[in-house]
Design a protein around this motif. Structure first.
Motif, PDB file in Angstrom:
ATOM      1  N   ASP A  79      22.445  -3.698   5.642  1.00  0.00           N
ATOM      2  CA  ASP A  79      22.507  -2.257   5.881  1.00  0.00           C
ATOM      3  C   ASP A  79      21.257  -1.539   5.389  1.00  0.00           C
ATOM      4  O   ASP A  79      21.153  -0.323   5.500  1.00  0.00           O
ATOM      5  CB  ASP A  79      23.733  -1.657   5.178  1.00  0.00           C
ATOM      6  CG  ASP A  79      25.033  -2.140   5.792  1.00  0.00           C
ATOM      7  OD1 ASP A  79      25.001  -2.513   6.977  1.00  0.00           O
ATOM      8  OD2 ASP A  79      26.058  -2.152   5.098  1.00  0.00           O
ATOM      9  N   SER A  80      20.320  -2.268   4.810  1.00  0.00           N
ATOM     10  CA  SER A  80      19.113  -1.648   4.272  1.00  0.00           C
ATOM     11  C   SER A  80      18.296  -0.987   5.367  1.00  0.00           C
ATOM     12  O   SER A  80      18.250  -1.456   6.494  1.00  0.00           O
ATOM     13  CB  SER A  80      18.243  -2.689   3.558  1.00  0.00           C
ATOM     14  OG  SER A  80      18.870  -3.162   2.395  1.00  0.00           O
ATOM     15  N   ARG A  81      17.649   0.100   4.972  1.00  0.00           N
ATOM     16  CA  ARG A  81      16.737   0.790   5.887  1.00  0.00           C
ATOM     17  C   ARG A  81      15.670   1.473   5.039  1.00  0.00           C
ATOM     18  O   ARG A  81      15.899   1.769   3.872  1.00  0.00           O
ATOM     19  CB  ARG A  81      17.492   1.819   6.721  1.00  0.00           C
ATOM     20  CG  ARG A  81      18.026   2.990   5.901  1.00  0.00           C
ATOM     21  CD  ARG A  81      18.958   3.860   6.687  1.00  0.00           C
ATOM     22  NE  ARG A  81      20.222   3.203   6.920  1.00  0.00           N
ATOM     23  CZ  ARG A  81      21.276   3.802   7.490  1.00  0.00           C
ATOM     24  NH1 ARG A  81      21.165   5.038   7.903  1.00  0.00           N
ATOM     25  NH2 ARG A  81      22.410   3.148   7.643  1.00  0.00           N
ATOM     26  N   GLN A 293      13.807   0.994  -0.096  1.00  0.00           N
ATOM     27  CA  GLN A 293      14.965   0.705   0.742  1.00  0.00           C
ATOM     28  C   GLN A 293      16.196   1.481   0.277  1.00  0.00           C
ATOM     29  O   GLN A 293      16.437   1.628  -0.921  1.00  0.00           O
ATOM     30  CB  GLN A 293      15.277  -0.796   0.719  1.00  0.00           C
ATOM     31  CG  GLN A 293      14.190  -1.659   1.347  1.00  0.00           C
ATOM     32  CD  GLN A 293      14.102  -1.457   2.853  1.00  0.00           C
ATOM     33  OE1 GLN A 293      15.071  -1.670   3.581  1.00  0.00           O
ATOM     34  NE2 GLN A 293      12.933  -1.050   3.327  1.00  0.00           N
ATOM     35  N   PHE A 295      20.532   2.750   1.716  1.00  0.00           N
ATOM     36  CA  PHE A 295      21.612   2.433   2.644  1.00  0.00           C
ATOM     37  C   PHE A 295      22.504   3.658   2.779  1.00  0.00           C
ATOM     38  O   PHE A 295      22.577   4.506   1.891  1.00  0.00           O
ATOM     39  CB  PHE A 295      22.417   1.213   2.177  1.00  0.00           C
ATOM     40  CG  PHE A 295      23.171   1.426   0.893  1.00  0.00           C
ATOM     41  CD1 PHE A 295      24.516   1.775   0.897  1.00  0.00           C
ATOM     42  CD2 PHE A 295      22.538   1.271  -0.332  1.00  0.00           C
ATOM     43  CE1 PHE A 295      25.211   1.973  -0.289  1.00  0.00           C
ATOM     44  CE2 PHE A 295      23.229   1.452  -1.522  1.00  0.00           C
ATOM     45  CZ  PHE A 295      24.565   1.806  -1.499  1.00  0.00           C
ATOM     46  N   GLN A 299      21.285   8.136   2.111  1.00  0.00           N
ATOM     47  CA  GLN A 299      20.177   7.415   1.466  1.00  0.00           C
ATOM     48  C   GLN A 299      20.495   7.046   0.016  1.00  0.00           C
ATOM     49  O   GLN A 299      19.806   7.439  -0.921  1.00  0.00           O
ATOM     50  CB  GLN A 299      18.872   8.226   1.535  1.00  0.00           C
ATOM     51  CG  GLN A 299      18.417   8.490   2.956  1.00  0.00           C
ATOM     52  CD  GLN A 299      16.943   8.829   3.046  1.00  0.00           C
ATOM     53  OE1 GLN A 299      16.098   7.999   2.739  1.00  0.00           O
ATOM     54  NE2 GLN A 299      16.640  10.036   3.471  1.00  0.00           N
TER      55      GLN A 299
END
Length: 314
Positions: A79-81, A293, A295, A299
């Protein structure tokens, strides 16, 4: 007659019971009316009612309800962004960091191997673009194999074998009594002071025909580097405003001036709240932590990891 009296008695009991119920209902109704009147009276005295502007808007209330859904389980790495700046950050000035002026010498010293077979002078100078060059001069060696030099963060011991060639790895040359000069770039290192050891080692091609102590990658000398890197100036100045909801982590290090240097993320921490705690924008927080990073739509940050807050450390 008995049945008739029994019937009358039943009706009489029913009347009495009905009266009790009506009486109780009447008492409850009176109590309810009093409670309602008391509530209205208290509401009229409430400072919130006296100042309608203090009411929380529906939009803000909805956001708070959403934020209160703090994750209690470890998020899936899938799910990291990458973190992104808030829309409000668009009006913020871009973060800047002024490089150390070109030609500034940030480290300098003389090297002599324990047996006196190798000598040279080194200095590290800024290039003016957040990179550095190591300059070597007066190199002489009576060792019968070529020797190289590199910078490491963990010092080995003389006689050890290198398994990693560090930063700015550079061959000084082979046996020579005529002083030689050369230089090597430290690559993209923009704050090299963590490289505390200058290591001279054997560049022999193989162990064939050379003593074991001069074999490939054998350490011949280790010198501690004394760095004097000026603090680079920035327009980002984090100041700890104190623990708060969604920014409840711990400052784990401070700079020499007392400013927060690193921050350990607590469960439920959110980028915008952490940024506000330290008086900077989310854009600044991302700049301080490349490839940060997160999620979730809000955020959320990953609990237990550490953020950099020192512009001079990037």
């Amino acid at each position: 007659m008995v049945k008739s009296r029994g019937g009358d008695a039943s009706r009489g009991d029913g009347v009495r019971i009905g009266r009790r119920r009506r009486s109780r209902l009447g008492a409850l109704g009176a109590m309810t009316a009093v409670a309602a009147a008391l509530t209205i009276s208290l509401a009229a005295c409430s400072p919130v009612s006296a100042h309608p502007a203090a009411h929380t808007s529906h939009k803000h209330h909805s956001k708070v309800q959403h934020l209160n859904s703090t994750p209690t389980e470890t998020p899936d790495p899938a799910d990291s962004r990458p973190a992104t700046p808030d829309p409000a950050d668009a009006s913020q000035p871009a973060p800047t960091l002024t490089p150390v002026p070109a030609g500034t010498v940030v480290a300098e010293g003389d090297v002599a191997s324990p047996k006196g077979s190798i000598h040279f002078h080194y200095r590290v100078a800024a290039n003016g673009d957040n990179t550095y060059t190591a300059q070597y001069s007066n190199f002489t060696s009576t060792v019968p194999v070529p020797v190289s030099v590199t910078l490491l963060d963990v010092p080995p011991k003389v006689g050890d074998g290198l398994t990693w060639h560090g930063v700015g790895d550079h061959q000084l040359g082979g046996p020579t009594t005529s002083p030689a000069s050369s230089s090597a770039s430290l690559g993209s290192e923009d704050e090299p002071s963590y490289l505390t050891s200058l290591v001279t080692y054997s560049s022999a091609a193989s162990f064939d025909g050379v003593p074991v102590e001069l074999g490939p990658n054998k350490v011949l000398a280790v010198d501690t580097v004394q760095w004097n890197v000026p603090v680079r100036q920035s327009n980002v100045h984090p100041v700890d405003g104190g623990t708060r909801t969604y920014a409840a982590g711990t400052v784990t290090a401070t700079t020499s001036s007392g400013a927060p240097k690193s921050y350990r993320i607590a469960p439920g921490d959110i980028t915008s709240f952490v940024a506000k705690r330290f008086g900077i924008s989310v854009q600044d927080l991302i700049w301080l932590n490349t490839n940060l990073q997160v999620f979730g739509d809000q955020q959320y940050l990953y609990a237990g990891t550490t953020l950099n807050l020192d512009p001079n450390s990037i």
